[in-house]
Design a protein around this motif. Structure first.
Motif, short mmCIF file in Angstrom:
data_model
loop_
_atom_site.label_atom_id
_atom_site.label_comp_id
_atom_site.label_asym_id
_atom_site.label_seq_id
_atom_site.Cartn_x
_atom_site.Cartn_y
_atom_site.Cartn_z
N ALA A 1 0.84 -1.21 0.00
CA ALA A 1 0.00 0.00 0.00
C ALA A 1 0.87 1.25 0.00
CB ALA A 1 -0.93 -0.01 1.21
N LEU B 1 -7.15 -9.49 -7.13
CA LEU B 1 -7.93 -8.85 -6.08
C LEU B 1 -7.18 -7.65 -5.49
CD1 LEU B 1 -9.36 -11.99 -4.25
CD2 LEU B 1 -10.67 -10.30 -5.56
N ALA B 2 -5.88 -7.84 -5.25
CA ALA B 2 -5.09 -6.72 -4.73
C ALA B 2 -5.03 -5.59 -5.75
CB ALA B 2 -3.69 -7.20 -4.38
N SER C 1 -7.24 -4.88 -8.11
CA SER C 1 -8.53 -4.22 -8.22
C SER C 1 -8.72 -3.22 -7.08
CB SER C 1 -9.66 -5.25 -8.20
OG SER C 1 -9.77 -5.88 -6.92
N HIS C 2 -8.24 -3.58 -5.91
CA HIS C 2 -8.36 -2.70 -4.75
C HIS C 2 -7.55 -1.42 -4.96
CE1 HIS C 2 -9.87 -2.77 -0.55
NE2 HIS C 2 -8.93 -1.87 -0.37
N MET C 3 -6.29 -1.57 -5.37
CA MET C 3 -5.42 -0.40 -5.50
C MET C 3 -5.78 0.46 -6.71
SD MET C 3 -3.74 -0.83 -2.82
CE MET C 3 -2.78 0.66 -3.00
N GLY D 1 -8.75 0.72 -7.98
CA GLY D 1 -9.98 1.42 -7.60
C GLY D 1 -9.70 2.66 -6.78
N ILE D 2 -8.76 2.55 -5.86
CA ILE D 2 -8.37 3.73 -5.07
C ILE D 2 -7.78 4.81 -5.98
CG2 ILE D 2 -6.73 4.56 -3.32
CD1 ILE D 2 -7.13 1.89 -1.89
N VAL E 1 -6.14 0.32 4.32
CA VAL E 1 -6.06 -0.60 3.19
C VAL E 1 -5.12 -1.78 3.46
CG1 VAL E 1 -5.24 -0.80 0.80
CG2 VAL E 1 -6.68 1.13 1.47
N THR F 1 -6.41 -5.34 4.42
CA THR F 1 -7.09 -6.05 3.34
C THR F 1 -6.10 -6.66 2.36
OG1 THR F 1 -9.02 -4.60 3.53
CG2 THR F 1 -8.77 -5.80 1.48
N LEU F 2 -5.07 -5.89 1.99
CA LEU F 2 -4.06 -6.41 1.09
C LEU F 2 -3.29 -7.57 1.75
CD1 LEU F 2 -2.57 -3.10 -0.40
CD2 LEU F 2 -4.34 -4.59 -1.36
N TYR G 1 -5.45 -10.61 1.37
CA TYR G 1 -5.43 -11.10 -0.01
C TYR G 1 -4.19 -11.93 -0.30
CZ TYR G 1 -9.26 -7.98 -1.52
OH TYR G 1 -10.46 -7.35 -1.70
#
Length: 225
Positions: free
Chosen positions: A122, A182-183, A185-187, A189-190, A214, A217-218, A221
């Motif tokens: 992150a 998944l990781a 998509s999270h980053m 998206g941010i 964050v 969550t990472l 994952y």
């Protein structure tokens, strides 16, 4: 008495004219090689082209950038750009890679093991986005990826395969590709909400606050089975 002979048109003022200078031998170029007199090739030229590409792509976006335009900013012939980087898509990837430096970053993210990897990832991701120099070309790739397959391919190749999949694979967890996606998509998206759409309060939030929220969550994952 014999008249002196008039000078020939081919004679110089003091005698016969010298033979014309020999023409330089033209050497054949190898495939894809630009002519030496058409370029400013030399030490650091390849890096100069990469930096120029990053600048031009960030300023004009993917659509309006051309190899010729990058060559002009770098001060080289377009043939040299093609020689080093191939197509416009390859040049785009090289320009973005300057900002991300996956070869240096992956070992730093992996560190001494899985503990804390979510926070390191992150912090790395937000760090390159918070830096104005590296953020500009990344904005270009994010925006272009929404409408151009070539830009989307660059995004997948750099963020997913060159960074996240290598991190997940090194951790030796099940389904590393799915976890990396998944990781990612999270980053991503941010990045979209904070830097492109600029949704508040996320756009103005302190980076350390985002890392703290964050990272767990990472971590889940990438490490939990």
């Amino acid at each position: 008495m014999t008249e002196p002979a008039e000078p020939s048109e081919q004679d110089g003022p003091s005698g016969p004219a010298a033979e014309p200078p020999a023409q330089p031998v033209k050497r054949r170029r190898g495939p894809g090689r630009p002519r030496q007199d058409e370029t400013d090739d030399g030490p650091g030229t390849q890096e100069r082209i990469r930096l120029a590409a990053r600048e031009v792509f960030a300023e004009r976006g993917y659509d309006k950038t051309s190899v010729r335009g990058v060559a002009k900013v770098a001060g080289v012939d377009p043939a040299l750009v093609h020689h080093y980087f191939g197509s416009k898509d390859d040049l785009f990837a090289a320009a973005i890679e300057v900002s991300m430096e996956p070869a240096l970053v992956v070992p730093a993210i992996i560190g001494d093991g899985p503990e804390g990897i979510g926070e390191r990832l992150a912090r790395y991701f937000l760090g390159i986005w918070e830096n104005p120099v590296s953020r500009a070309p990344l904005l270009a790739v994010i925006r272009s990826a929404l409408t151009h397959e070539a830009a989307a391919k660059v995004l997948r190749g750099l963020i997913l395969r060159r960074v996240l999949e290598r991190v997940a694979a090194d951790l030796d967890v099940p389904d590393p590709t799915l976890r990396a996606e998944l990781a990612a998509s999270h980053m991503i998206g941010i990045a979209l909400l904070r830097y492109v759409v600029r949704v508040e309060p996320l756009a103005s939030a302190d980076p350390e606050q985002i890392v703290a929220l964050v990272a767990p969550t990472l971590q889940r994952y990438l490490t939990e089975e």
